[in-house]
Design a protein around this motif. Structure first.
Motif, PDB file in Angstrom:
ATOM      1  N   SER A  44      60.272 127.844  83.799  1.00 48.92           N
ATOM      2  CA  SER A  44      59.371 127.484  83.745  1.00 48.92           C
ATOM      3  C   SER A  44      59.414 126.803  82.602  1.00 48.92           C
ATOM      4  CB  SER A  44      58.220 127.995  84.570  1.00 48.92           C
ATOM      5  OG  SER A  44      58.398 127.785  85.701  1.00 48.92           O
ATOM      6  N   SER A  94      52.622 122.151  86.006  1.00 43.97           N
ATOM      7  CA  SER A  94      52.392 122.934  86.296  1.00 43.97           C
ATOM      8  C   SER A  94      50.804 122.964  84.651  1.00 43.97           C
ATOM      9  CB  SER A  94      53.261 124.735  85.572  1.00 43.97           C
ATOM     10  OG  SER A  94      53.792 125.071  86.880  1.00 43.97           O
ATOM     11  N   LYS A 150      51.295 122.192  92.202  1.00 44.96           N
ATOM     12  CA  LYS A 150      52.465 122.159  92.441  1.00 44.96           C
ATOM     13  C   LYS A 150      52.269 120.403  93.585  1.00 44.96           C
ATOM     14  CE  LYS A 150      52.369 126.852  94.095  1.00 44.96           C
ATOM     15  NZ  LYS A 150      52.619 127.800  95.065  1.00 44.96           N
ATOM     16  N   ARG A 188      61.764 121.134  92.020  1.00 38.99           N
ATOM     17  CA  ARG A 188      61.878 122.110  91.315  1.00 38.99           C
ATOM     18  C   ARG A 188      63.381 122.999  91.050  1.00 38.99           C
ATOM     19  NH1 ARG A 188      57.099 123.987  89.499  1.00 38.99           N
ATOM     20  NH2 ARG A 188      55.307 122.830  90.418  1.00 38.99           N
ATOM     21  N   GLN A 245      59.060 128.690  91.373  1.00 36.77           N
ATOM     22  CA  GLN A 245      58.305 127.981  92.098  1.00 36.77           C
ATOM     23  C   GLN A 245      57.336 130.053  92.666  1.00 36.77           C
ATOM     24  OE1 GLN A 245      57.153 125.064  93.820  1.00 36.77           O
ATOM     25  NE2 GLN A 245      55.553 125.554  95.316  1.00 36.77           N
ATOM     26  N   THR A 260      53.934 131.707  91.286  1.00 34.55           N
ATOM     27  CA  THR A 260      53.269 132.064  92.498  1.00 34.55           C
ATOM     28  C   THR A 260      52.965 133.822  92.059  1.00 34.55           C
ATOM     29  OG1 THR A 260      53.785 130.449  93.885  1.00 34.55           O
ATOM     30  CG2 THR A 260      51.633 131.976  95.136  1.00 34.55           C
ATOM     31  N   SER A 288      60.333 124.423  96.998  1.00 38.33           N
ATOM     32  CA  SER A 288      59.348 123.084  96.344  1.00 38.33           C
ATOM     33  C   SER A 288      58.681 122.946  96.737  1.00 38.33           C
ATOM     34  CB  SER A 288      60.902 122.308  95.830  1.00 38.33           C
ATOM     35  OG  SER A 288      60.893 121.486  94.611  1.00 38.33           O
ATOM     36  N   SER A 340      56.832 125.011  99.130  1.00 35.11           N
ATOM     37  CA  SER A 340      55.316 126.042  98.840  1.00 35.11           C
ATOM     38  C   SER A 340      55.334 126.393 100.224  1.00 35.11           C
ATOM     39  CB  SER A 340      54.197 125.473  98.359  1.00 35.11           C
ATOM     40  OG  SER A 340      54.028 124.842  97.512  1.00 35.11           O
TER      41      SER A 340
END
Ligand SMILES: Nc1nc2c(c(=O)[nH]1)N[C@H]1C(S)=C(S)[C@@H](COP(=O)(O)OP(=O)(O)OC[C@H]3O[C@@H](n4cnc5c(=O)[nH]c(N)nc54)[C@H](O)[C@@H]3O)O[C@H]1N2
Ligand SMILES: Nc1nc2c(c(=O)[nH]1)N[C@H]1C(S)=C(S)[C@@H](COP(=O)(O)OP(=O)(O)OC[C@H]3O[C@@H](n4cnc5c(=O)[nH]c(N)nc54)[C@H](O)[C@@H]3O)O[C@H]1N2
Ligand SMILES: [Mo]
Length: 762
Positions: free
Chosen positions: A183, A191, A202, A402, A408, A412, A529, A531
């Motif tokens: 990332s 972020s 996000k 992403r 991602q 998390t 991407s 979520s």
């Protein structure tokens, strides 16, 4: 652009997709000798009972995972499901010095790693080692470190949530937040910047929103290559009349027109769907200026006709509008045109499209995030959306594309060098130890610590750190100084060859493979991407009986390094991944309550996204209009001989994994040693297409950074801009040249000079 073209270079005339894509899939399967198993694997990618495609993080339609054709997903699966094997006999047949002379493609093409290896300096080769022996030695080395912050724990974004959670737990129990991760080279500006704007780092949109958008802005991303399944979405949107507006210095064919391999009419009639309604070739690094111009034109429309900006939304939900409007007012068109490379009339035209669209989605990728001032650029994209209340309602919102398929999710579940206090407190409550509170290293900070000798060990959960990172000269040297490097990987790559005092190569299962543990077959989970968290079940036989799952390898290292008193039953967790998920749910109850239950629903569940419901988790409780910082202005420092080089992925690569040497949609085949340039710039510099040039970094520290002998290809690009492939161009990227707030390297606006070294063959 006439006359004889350089070898392997032509103008690609067709649409993206189509028959070329189908042929490429067949080729990828054959090259990797995966015809039977690979083809079966393909049919299981993104199926309810199959595995999550390791290709990208784009979600599945309606989250039910109907089979979607995707050429590059097929390549990713074929590359992993290959029948080629790289055991100790294959790798140990060569010295490491010899392997270092091989190409990135050749190294990975040796095939899947099949057994744990340790580097033997006496013969400069890797040789086999038993798992227990490897764990014991690695554990002892880690335990002997005088300070846990002397270790770096890198994660590339392919690992599952379960593996990533164990990885962060191991490192925090060990005592450090040093989590450099991919990332940091990728979407870190997202972020860092979006939480200040809208309280959440996000995207806010779901796949369904694309069915309701009237305009879709695609800024700095290349979905035809990097998120091919997105092309189905964009094509559907274009066909129902949504206006797709592109900002990209390169003309990317898939954004111009696309033929769906699933549409019999397009396939048979060789027709295609036009994608972009307008295509703006913004200058490299010119997006902040372009967005400023767009907003300036939107404000002018508001002044002229009213009803353009959403005053009710701005009043109820935001702060900072007046200051932003004043700044935009004060920025002149001359400056906007010079920096963006776009004409005022073009930006005014885009503003009309935006103003007339009831709902707009804004998508963006690395073309935005890999610059000095990238965090500010992300915030300008958000400002544009906020002006018309384009967030938190159907068909509207922000959509960062992403990178890695679970990057991602890794974040998390705790891979974060700057953890929130809430997460640390929760870990303490669940596990009964106090995790380290001090912030850890990003990728670039980790390299600096290795250079300085303050970082002595590196544990990598996937990836090819040294090749992906900036400045290989500095980074490679830093790696070779390490006391211990441990790589958990599926295939051999160059980072594994930068051996330090002790180096281990631990082979792991990939996403496509069956994962059996003490309690039986395991599933893992990933977050896309948008979520959505869902289950992924491998089904191929493992590449070898002697490889282990990522959670099992992490647990093996953890148990050895932390000893029996860590208070964590590592082996019990590995026996049944449900137990890992229970712990994830305990640490993150808001996001993952009933985790094991909720992944039983096909398609999984969506993590809470407050900004998608217009709840702003910012300090003020409002969405914030934020001012541009001006970091990106004039990186050429007024010197016309300095060009801005951007770096690109070809159609035949996955980051540092080079599947092949072609870049079909850009008309390049059999080579990667090219640099794209504007014909007028070439003429001004006395350079012709086909000439070979050196590129040297124009940075004020006087260190010599160059790539040599690249062949020039003339292309329609904005003046002052060049483009070359990643990672070949990485020697030009200076470690210090990065977005200040996120630390993300400025891979996409590298100031360089061109020097002619050889004229094109006559
Ligand atoms: N097949 C395949 N899929 C992938 C990957 C892969 O390598 N191969 N990589 C994965 C990962 S980790 C990531 S992060 C994503 C990357 O996906 P993308 O973000 O699409 O990746 P890039 O190829 O780096 O560049 C994107 C585009 O940015 C444009 N661009 C360059 N500079 C600028 C600029 O200054 N402004 C604007 N507006 N545009 C600019 C380029 O012309 C290019 O079209 O894809 C993921 N998916
Ligand atoms: N110039 C320039 N540099 C860039 C970029 C750019 O656009 N331009 N992009 C940046 C971006 S966006 C990113 S994300 C980084 C990518 O940086 P990384 O994530 O570090 O690199 P990858 O090439 O994705 O890593 C490939 C390796 O991962 C391992 N691997 C593959 N699958 C698995 C698996 O399932 N498990 C494990 N444990 N290992 C596996 C294999 O050994 C393979 O060799 O590069 C960055 N560097
Ligand atoms: Mo990425």
């Amino acid at each position: 652009m006439s006359g004889r073209r350089p070898k392997g270079v032509k103008d690609y005339g067709g649409p993206a997709g189509g028959w070329g894509a189908l042929r490429a899939v067949a080729g990828a399967l054959t090259d990797q000798e995966t015809v039977v198993e690979g083809a079966a694997s393909l049919l299981s990618a993104n199926q309810p009972d199959g595995f999550d495609c390791p290709g990208c993080a784009w979600p599945d339609p309606k989250h039910t995972s109907s089979f979607e054709f995707c050429e590059n997903g097929a390549k990713a699966v074929a590359w992993e499901a290959t029948t080629k094997r790289a055991g100790a006999d294959v790798i140990g047949a060569h010295t490491v010095s010899e392997l270092l002379t091989w190409s990135d493609h050749a190294l990975e093409d040796l095939g899947r790693l099949t057994e744990p290896l340790v580097y033997d300096a006496s013969c400069d080769r890797y040789r086999p080692i038993g798992w227990d022996d490897a764990f014991a030695r690695i554990g002892a080395k880690l335990a002997a470190l005088p300070d846990p912050n002397m270790a770096e724990f890198y994660a590339s974004g392919r690992a599952s949530n379960e593996a990533a959670f164990l990885f962060q737990l191991m490192a925090r129990r060990f005592g450090t937040n040093n989590f450099p991760d991919c990332s940091n080279m990728c979407h870190e500006p997202t972020s860092v910047a979006l939480p200040d704007s809208v309280g959440m780092g996000k995207g806010s949109v779901s796949l369904e929103d694309f069915d309701h958008a009237d305009a879709i802005f695609c800024v700095g991303h290349n979905p035809g290559t990097n998120h091919p399944r997105m092309m189905t979405t964009l094509r559907d949107a274009a066909r129902r009349g949504a206006r797709i507006v592109v900002f990209n210095p390169m003309k990317e064919r898939a954004l111009e027109r696309f033929a769906s391999p699933q549409d019999p009419v397009e396939m048979v009639t060789l027709s295609a769907t036009p994608i972009a309604h307008r295509y703006y070739q913004v200058k490299v690094g010119g997006d902040v200026a372009a967005m400023t111009g767009l907003m300036k034109a939107v404000l002018a429309l508001e002044a002229a006709r009213g009803g353009v900006i959403d005053r009710a939304f701005i009043a109820e939900h935001t702060q900072g509008y007046e200051a932003l409007a004043a700044t935009i007012e004060a920025t002149g068109w001359e400056e906007i045109e010079a920096v963006s490379g776009l004409a005022r009339a073009q930006l005014e035209e885009a503003a009309v499209i935006y103003a007339e669209a009831p709902a707009t989605i804004l998508c963006y990728g690395m073309g935005i995030t890999q610059h000095r001032g990238a965090s500010s650029a992300v915030q300008q994209l958000m400002n544009l959306l906020l002006l018309r209340g384009n967030i938190g309602r159907p068909g509207a919102g922000i959509c960062p594309l992403r990178g890695h398929s679970n990057v991602q999710g890794n974040r998390t579940v705790g891979i974060a060098e700057k953890p929130t206090q809430a997460m640390l407190d929760s870990i303490e409550k669940v596990f009964g130890f106090t995790p380290p509170q001090a912030h850890g290293h990003t990728v670039v900070e980790a390299i600096e610590a290795m250079q300085a000798g303050t970082a002595r060990t590196f544990v990598g959960l996937g990836g090819n750190f040294a090749v992906a990172a900036p400045d290989p000269t500095a980074t490679f040297a830093a790696f070779r100084k390490l006391d211990l490097a441990v790589h958990i990987a599926t295939k051999l790559n160059r980072t594994h060859l930068l051996v330090g005092r002790e180096t281990y190569l631990l082979p792991c299962l990939g996403r496509t493979e069956l994962d059996r543990q003490a309690t039986g077959r395991q599933v893992v989970t990933v977050e896309d991407s948008m979520s959505m968290v869902h289950a992924s079940r491998g089904l191929n036989a493992p590449a070898s009986e002697n490889i282990r799952s990522e959670p099992a390898i992490v647990a093996g290292i953890a148990r050895a390094a932390l000893g029996p008193d860590s208070g964590i039953d590592w082996m019990g967790l590995v026996a049944d991944y449900d137990r890992i998920r229970d712990l994830i749910a305990a640490v993150f109850p808001d996001a993952f309550a009933d985790y094991n239950e909720r992944i039983k629903t096909p398609g999984g569940f969506r993590l809470p996204l407050p900004h998608a419901d217009r709840v702003w988790k910012t300090a003020s409780g409002k969405a914030q209009f934020l001012l541009p910082t001006g970091e990106e202005r004039d990186p050429q420092r007024g010197d016309k001989a300095v060009m801005l080089l951007t770096t690109l992925r070809s159609h035949d690569q996955y980051n540092t994994t080079i599947y092949g040497m072609n870049d079909r949609y850009r008309g390049v085949s059999g080579r990667r040693d090219v640099v794209f340039a504007n014909p007028h710039d070439l003429a001004a510099a006395g350079i012709s297409e086909g000439d070979r040039i050196d590129l040297t970094a124009a940075f004020d520290d006087n260190a010599e950074r160059a790539v040599r002998g690249f062949t020039v290809v003339a292309r329609e690009l904005p003046r002052g801009c060049l483009a070359a492939y990643y990672p070949e161009a990485n020697p030009l990227v200076v470690l210090a040249d990065r977005d200040q707030r996120s630390g993300t390297p400025a891979y996409k606006s590298i100031p360089v000079r061109m020097t002619l070294v050889a004229s094109a063959p006559a």
